[in-house]
Motif scaffolding. Structure first.
Motif, PDB file in Angstrom:
ATOM      1  N   ARG A  16       3.180  -9.538   8.655  1.00  0.00           N
ATOM      2  CA  ARG A  16       4.183  -8.741   9.478  1.00  0.00           C
ATOM      3  C   ARG A  16       3.434  -7.785  10.316  1.00  0.00           C
ATOM      4  NH1 ARG A  16       9.433  -9.755  10.753  1.00  0.00           N
ATOM      5  NH2 ARG A  16      10.455 -10.456   8.795  1.00  0.00           N
ATOM      6  N   LEU A  17       2.297  -7.830  10.280  1.00  0.00           N
ATOM      7  CA  LEU A  17       1.450  -6.781  10.994  1.00  0.00           C
ATOM      8  C   LEU A  17       1.063  -7.374  12.475  1.00  0.00           C
ATOM      9  CD1 LEU A  17      -1.404  -5.436   8.234  1.00  0.00           C
ATOM     10  CD2 LEU A  17       0.726  -4.212   9.241  1.00  0.00           C
ATOM     11  N   VAL A  18       1.116  -6.935  13.570  1.00  0.00           N
ATOM     12  CA  VAL A  18       0.973  -7.645  14.536  1.00  0.00           C
ATOM     13  C   VAL A  18      -0.314  -6.904  15.289  1.00  0.00           C
ATOM     14  CG1 VAL A  18       3.187  -8.005  15.171  1.00  0.00           C
ATOM     15  CG2 VAL A  18       2.531  -6.201  16.294  1.00  0.00           C
ATOM     16  N   CYS A  19      -1.151  -6.119  14.732  1.00  0.00           N
ATOM     17  CA  CYS A  19      -2.234  -5.484  14.954  1.00  0.00           C
ATOM     18  C   CYS A  19      -3.573  -6.442  15.364  1.00  0.00           C
ATOM     19  CB  CYS A  19      -2.935  -4.330  14.010  1.00  0.00           C
ATOM     20  SG  CYS A  19      -3.134  -4.952  12.430  1.00  0.00           S
ATOM     21  N   GLY A  20      -3.509  -7.707  15.073  1.00  0.00           N
ATOM     22  CA  GLY A  20      -4.439  -8.550  15.113  1.00  0.00           C
ATOM     23  C   GLY A  20      -5.695  -8.399  14.036  1.00  0.00           C
ATOM     24  N   VAL A  21      -6.759  -9.057  14.124  1.00  0.00           N
ATOM     25  CA  VAL A  21      -7.672  -9.405  13.251  1.00  0.00           C
ATOM     26  C   VAL A  21      -8.860  -8.873  13.965  1.00  0.00           C
ATOM     27  CG1 VAL A  21      -8.656 -10.515  11.614  1.00  0.00           C
ATOM     28  CG2 VAL A  21      -6.517 -11.042  12.131  1.00  0.00           C
ATOM     29  N   HIS A  22      -9.760  -8.013  13.159  1.00  0.00           N
ATOM     30  CA  HIS A  22     -11.172  -7.656  13.887  1.00  0.00           C
ATOM     31  C   HIS A  22     -11.966  -7.604  12.282  1.00  0.00           C
ATOM     32  CE1 HIS A  22     -11.127  -3.617  12.786  1.00  0.00           C
ATOM     33  NE2 HIS A  22     -10.293  -3.199  13.617  1.00  0.00           N
ATOM     34  N   PRO A  23     -13.274  -7.733  12.478  1.00  0.00           N
ATOM     35  CA  PRO A  23     -14.318  -7.650  11.083  1.00  0.00           C
ATOM     36  C   PRO A  23     -14.122  -6.094  10.704  1.00  0.00           C
ATOM     37  CG  PRO A  23     -15.205  -9.000  12.924  1.00  0.00           C
ATOM     38  CD  PRO A  23     -14.093  -8.454  13.631  1.00  0.00           C
TER      39      PRO A  23
ATOM     40  N   ALA B 202     -18.872  -3.847   3.965  1.00  0.00           N
ATOM     41  CA  ALA B 202     -17.566  -4.711   3.837  1.00  0.00           C
ATOM     42  C   ALA B 202     -17.702  -5.987   4.611  1.00  0.00           C
ATOM     43  CB  ALA B 202     -16.063  -4.021   4.408  1.00  0.00           C
ATOM     44  N   ARG B 203     -18.467  -5.762   6.106  1.00  0.00           N
ATOM     45  CA  ARG B 203     -18.639  -7.102   6.770  1.00  0.00           C
ATOM     46  C   ARG B 203     -19.387  -8.325   5.921  1.00  0.00           C
ATOM     47  NH1 ARG B 203     -19.584  -3.604  10.957  1.00  0.00           N
ATOM     48  NH2 ARG B 203     -21.658  -3.941  11.072  1.00  0.00           N
ATOM     49  N   GLU B 204     -20.526  -7.428   5.374  1.00  0.00           N
ATOM     50  CA  GLU B 204     -21.497  -8.291   4.725  1.00  0.00           C
ATOM     51  C   GLU B 204     -20.729  -8.935   3.562  1.00  0.00           C
ATOM     52  OE1 GLU B 204     -24.787  -5.876   4.023  1.00  0.00           O
ATOM     53  OE2 GLU B 204     -25.546  -6.476   6.131  1.00  0.00           O
ATOM     54  N   ALA B 205     -20.049  -8.317   2.624  1.00  0.00           N
ATOM     55  CA  ALA B 205     -19.379  -8.884   1.488  1.00  0.00           C
ATOM     56  C   ALA B 205     -18.326  -9.978   1.674  1.00  0.00           C
ATOM     57  CB  ALA B 205     -18.585  -7.534   0.960  1.00  0.00           C
ATOM     58  N   LEU B 206     -17.699  -9.692   2.914  1.00  0.00           N
ATOM     59  CA  LEU B 206     -16.785 -10.969   3.358  1.00  0.00           C
ATOM     60  C   LEU B 206     -17.564 -11.912   3.641  1.00  0.00           C
ATOM     61  CD1 LEU B 206     -14.032  -9.150   5.474  1.00  0.00           C
ATOM     62  CD2 LEU B 206     -13.653 -10.199   3.599  1.00  0.00           C
ATOM     63  N   LYS B 207     -18.716 -11.893   4.243  1.00  0.00           N
ATOM     64  CA  LYS B 207     -19.590 -13.060   4.665  1.00  0.00           C
ATOM     65  C   LYS B 207     -20.227 -13.757   3.441  1.00  0.00           C
ATOM     66  CE  LYS B 207     -23.208 -14.467   7.723  1.00  0.00           C
ATOM     67  NZ  LYS B 207     -24.375 -13.869   8.830  1.00  0.00           N
ATOM     68  N   LYS B 208     -20.646 -13.050   2.701  1.00  0.00           N
ATOM     69  CA  LYS B 208     -21.092 -13.440   1.297  1.00  0.00           C
ATOM     70  C   LYS B 208     -19.984 -14.347   0.547  1.00  0.00           C
ATOM     71  CE  LYS B 208     -23.871 -12.185  -2.710  1.00  0.00           C
ATOM     72  NZ  LYS B 208     -24.522 -10.945  -3.271  1.00  0.00           N
ATOM     73  N   ALA B 209     -18.792 -13.812   0.634  1.00  0.00           N
ATOM     74  CA  ALA B 209     -17.936 -14.494  -0.150  1.00  0.00           C
ATOM     75  C   ALA B 209     -17.248 -15.591   0.426  1.00  0.00           C
ATOM     76  CB  ALA B 209     -16.814 -13.371  -0.704  1.00  0.00           C
ATOM     77  N   GLY B 210     -17.643 -15.705   1.608  1.00  0.00           N
ATOM     78  CA  GLY B 210     -17.134 -17.054   2.423  1.00  0.00           C
ATOM     79  C   GLY B 210     -15.864 -16.723   3.121  1.00  0.00           C
ATOM     80  N   GLU B 211     -15.119 -15.433   3.084  1.00  0.00           N
ATOM     81  CA  GLU B 211     -13.902 -15.057   3.496  1.00  0.00           C
ATOM     82  C   GLU B 211     -14.078 -14.444   4.841  1.00  0.00           C
ATOM     83  OE1 GLU B 211     -12.376 -12.213   0.538  1.00  0.00           O
ATOM     84  OE2 GLU B 211     -12.840 -13.593  -1.041  1.00  0.00           O
ATOM     85  N   ASN B 212     -12.696 -14.834   5.661  1.00  0.00           N
ATOM     86  CA  ASN B 212     -12.506 -14.231   6.791  1.00  0.00           C
ATOM     87  C   ASN B 212     -11.714 -12.659   6.908  1.00  0.00           C
ATOM     88  OD1 ASN B 212     -13.626 -16.420   8.235  1.00  0.00           O
ATOM     89  ND2 ASN B 212     -12.003 -17.465   7.950  1.00  0.00           N
ATOM     90  N   PRO B 213     -11.886 -11.999   7.681  1.00  0.00           N
ATOM     91  CA  PRO B 213     -11.084 -10.731   7.810  1.00  0.00           C
ATOM     92  C   PRO B 213      -9.609 -11.049   7.741  1.00  0.00           C
ATOM     93  CG  PRO B 213     -12.490 -10.870   9.791  1.00  0.00           C
ATOM     94  CD  PRO B 213     -13.094 -11.862   8.818  1.00  0.00           C
ATOM     95  N   THR B 214      -8.765 -10.229   7.428  1.00  0.00           N
ATOM     96  CA  THR B 214      -7.406 -10.550   7.827  1.00  0.00           C
ATOM     97  C   THR B 214      -6.877  -9.178   8.484  1.00  0.00           C
ATOM     98  OG1 THR B 214      -6.495  -8.992   5.622  1.00  0.00           O
ATOM     99  CG2 THR B 214      -7.096 -11.489   5.334  1.00  0.00           C
ATOM    100  N   PRO B 215      -5.485  -9.089   8.815  1.00  0.00           N
ATOM    101  CA  PRO B 215      -4.869  -7.856   9.454  1.00  0.00           C
ATOM    102  C   PRO B 215      -5.071  -7.039   8.694  1.00  0.00           C
ATOM    103  CG  PRO B 215      -3.274  -9.949   9.848  1.00  0.00           C
ATOM    104  CD  PRO B 215      -4.406 -10.463   8.792  1.00  0.00           C
ATOM    105  N   LEU B 216      -5.310  -6.821   7.113  1.00  0.00           N
ATOM    106  CA  LEU B 216      -5.266  -5.510   6.413  1.00  0.00           C
ATOM    107  C   LEU B 216      -6.536  -4.934   6.724  1.00  0.00           C
ATOM    108  CD1 LEU B 216      -3.987  -7.050   2.967  1.00  0.00           C
ATOM    109  CD2 LEU B 216      -2.793  -5.605   4.548  1.00  0.00           C
ATOM    110  N   HIS B 217      -7.692  -5.741   7.212  1.00  0.00           N
ATOM    111  CA  HIS B 217      -9.139  -4.997   7.394  1.00  0.00           C
ATOM    112  C   HIS B 217      -8.925  -4.360   8.622  1.00  0.00           C
ATOM    113  CE1 HIS B 217     -10.334  -8.146   4.526  1.00  0.00           C
ATOM    114  NE2 HIS B 217     -11.089  -7.492   4.189  1.00  0.00           N
ATOM    115  N   HIS B 218      -7.922  -4.704   9.766  1.00  0.00           N
ATOM    116  CA  HIS B 218      -8.068  -3.945  10.872  1.00  0.00           C
ATOM    117  C   HIS B 218      -7.797  -2.464  10.667  1.00  0.00           C
ATOM    118  CE1 HIS B 218      -6.571  -2.981  14.983  1.00  0.00           C
ATOM    119  NE2 HIS B 218      -6.746  -4.315  15.294  1.00  0.00           N
TER     120      HIS B 218
END
Length: 326
Positions: A100-107, A113-129
């Motif tokens: 429902r969030l229309v804010c978009g997505v950014h790392p 937190a960026r490095e942890a996502l990368k290590k886990a092989g995950e992409n950022p979501t709107p919750l990270h915005h």
């Protein structure tokens, strides 16, 4: 009088970042630097005022929102696991999902937190915005008003009309509108008018009656949860942990402060680095606090070094602020 941040390379000034600011206190404009009539977009510095809608619509009571959710609604957060957790819980209380969030997505802003996502092989979501809390707050206000969720970001949506009216009444001026980086309206005001709104955040009892309780509770949430408003080591969080104030960074060199206590009493501040330089903004804000008699202690923005690609120090930044007292 010049109000600026200088960038030295060696002993020579290589760049100058011009700063304009306004200080508002009891009785009106107290002091300024540069051009206090400069019309600038508040960007994310407007978030504490947008969060007032949670109280003005009754959303806090209806959905059982706590101070953590309110603090996140004011945030330009760093996207840490803690921020994501609170954002997800916020939406769960509304019965909604991140889609429902229309804010978009950014790392995440947070390097860890960026490095942890990368290590886990995950992409950022709107919750990270960084604006996910603000958008969750707007969805909550829409539900409380019985307004459509679709298009909550549009300027003619009831939530955005409420936010526009709120900022107009607290600033004493009609804001100009444009679209912010996260797709909702952003507001432009003269710095002196924006400083008036921040003064009311510092001293809610002086504000127009309909906003007093909401201003008080938003301020309390920010003070009690500064780590949610930005993140560990970020300027907003650091200043609120150390000083009696509310701090809110905005994009492109904007900064807002509500000083709850100072040698001159409660104050509202709006500051703009005119060329949008973020690093210069932090240096100016810390120097200004010291000029006003508030001591934040050692910070990363005290005469920060300029380093080259090998990491060698080759220069530094320093603020030169001259205030004109009215």
């Amino acid at each position: 009088m010049k109000t600026e941040v200088l960038v030295y390379r060696g002993d020579l000034v290589e760049n100058r970042h011009r700063v304009s600011l306004a200080l508002y206190g009891e009785g009106g404009l107290l002091a300024y630097g540069g051009n206090p009539a400069l019309v600038s977009y508040l960007r994310s510095s407007a978030k504490p005022f947008q969060a007032l809608a949670l109280f003005l619509t009754g959303a806090v009571e209806r959905f059982g929102l706590g101070e953590e959710e309110v603090a996140l609604a004011t945030a330009s957060h760093d996207g840490t696991p803690r921020h994501v957790e609170v954002a997800a819980r916020f939406l769960e209380k509304l019965g909604l999902g991140p889609e429902r969030l229309v804010c978009g997505v950014h790392p995440p802003f947070s390097k860890e937190a960026r490095e942890a996502l990368k290590k886990a092989g995950e992409n950022p979501t709107p919750l990270h915005h960084n604006c996910s809390g603000k958008h969750a707050g707007m969805l909550a206000a829409a539900l409380a008003l019985g307004a459509p969720l679709e298009g909550y970001e549009r300027p003619d949506h009831p939530v955005q009309l409420l936010n526009q009216r709120t900022l107009a009444e607290l600033s004493g001026a009609e804001p100009l509108l444009a679209t912010d980086g996260c797709s909702v309206p952003t507001f432009a005001l003269p710095l002196s008018r924006a400083a008036r709104a921040f003064y009311f955040l510092a001293r809610p009892e002086a504000a127009p009656a309909p906003y007093r309780e909401a201003l008080r509770r938003v301020g309390e949430a920010m003070r009690r949860h500064p780590e949610l408003v930005a993140g560990p080591g970020s300027i907003d969080t650091l200043l609120m942990e150390r000083l009696p104030l509310l701090a809110k960074r905005g994009a492109d060199g904007y900064y807002g402060l509500a000083l709850l206590e100072s040698p001159r009493g409660p104050l509202g501040l709006a500051l703009k680095v005119e060329d949008g330089a973020t690093q210069a903004r932090e240096v100016a804000v810390v120097a200004l606090l010291r000029l006003l008699g508030l001591e934040p202690g050692p910070t990363p923005w005290d005469r920060p070094e300029v380093r080259n690609h090998r990491g060698l120090p080759v220069g530094h930044l320093e603020a030169r602020l001259e205030l004109t007292w009215v």
